[in-house]
Write an enzyme that holds these catalytic residues in place. Sequence first.
Site, short mmCIF file in Angstrom:
data_model
loop_
_atom_site.label_atom_id
_atom_site.label_comp_id
_atom_site.label_asym_id
_atom_site.label_seq_id
_atom_site.Cartn_x
_atom_site.Cartn_y
_atom_site.Cartn_z
N LYS A 71 0.81 -1.23 0.00
CA LYS A 71 0.00 0.00 0.00
C LYS A 71 0.85 1.29 0.00
O LYS A 71 0.42 2.29 -0.55
CB LYS A 71 -0.94 0.01 1.21
CG LYS A 71 -2.17 -0.87 1.03
CD LYS A 71 -3.02 -0.81 2.29
CE LYS A 71 -4.46 -1.10 1.97
NZ LYS A 71 -5.33 -1.03 3.14
N ASP A 107 -10.16 3.52 1.99
CA ASP A 107 -10.37 2.89 3.32
C ASP A 107 -11.06 3.84 4.30
O ASP A 107 -12.03 3.47 4.96
CB ASP A 107 -9.03 2.45 3.92
CG ASP A 107 -8.51 1.16 3.33
OD1 ASP A 107 -9.32 0.37 2.83
OD2 ASP A 107 -7.28 0.94 3.37
N GLY A 130 -4.54 1.34 17.75
CA GLY A 130 -3.68 1.05 16.60
C GLY A 130 -3.23 2.34 15.93
O GLY A 130 -3.88 3.39 16.09
#
Length: 287
Positions: A71, A107, A130
Amino acid sequence: MRIDQGTRVYGLIGYPLDHSLSPFIHNLAFEAMGINAVYLPFPVKPGRLSAVVEGARALGIRGFNVTIPHKETIIPFLDGISPEAEACGSVNTVLIEEDRAVGHNTDGIGFMDSLEQEGVEVPRMAIILGAGGAARAIGHQLALRGTVTVFLNRTPERAEKLACDITRITGQESFGVSWDSDRISDFVQDAELLINTTPVGMYPGIDQRPPFVLKNLNPKSVVADIIYNPPKTRLLREAEALGLKTVSGLGMFVNQGVRSWEMFTGREAPRKLMEDELRGLLLKNET
Ligand code: NAP
């Protein structure tokens, strides 16, 4: 499915690609909408990205999705990237038009779509567990909408850097701290949304959950997980047991795919069909 000279080819690059469900939802949508196209998984080892982009152009591939571990590393091989992809530093969709390969990232917006579909308002404050690529994409979209985000991460330096980057890019205040920081108590009661963006709880480790004490949250908070397999993680089940509203990662997965599919085809995707069929497949696999 017919394959002929008019069949358009799309796909997904990543490594490994053993469990990807993207081919399932994309091909289902092509078939449902009568579009002569096919979506293929392409396991691509690191180091081959220049050849992939050049090969896709040469073969007339119209677009492809990008997943772990490519990515970020694909960006230097593209002809351009969208502002969202630039802000996230990562690309999950490449469109090839007139020989130009341009990277996008669906996303973060896919997650925001899933909040809207579940009737969840944009929060004033959110906690994100995260600080990886998905946290960055979601944190960026939240910041653009005025949310103050606190990133809690196992590696605190990564959370601090992410918060700094988001504040610099959007002007919106953000914080980054470690999982077990004393500072968490300063934020917990004000957070209207908690989002797990770590892989903790993902199949096959479905009995695990991130080390966050849900009962300290405000009772009006919403708990979201971006893991979609299983659709209802242990974190979400425990949040429901406490009476908190929850949002599954299945919606985000479908929505990021819908956004890509619509860029590929210029048509409206059959979103509900894609979500229903995917949920059915995952539930069947659970039994
Ligand atoms: P990533 O860039 O590798 O980041 C992973 C994050 O999770 C890092 O902050 C990492 O902490 C943390 N983490 C990993 N293992 C952990 C553990 N055992 N305990 C505590 N923290 C841990 O990955 P990503 O691209 O952001 O993806 C993260 C998850 O989101 C994956 O499960 C992926 O499948 C899912 N995802 C879902 C969608 C969707 O459409 N629903 C889209 C994208 C991603 P450190 O910084 O300390 O390593």
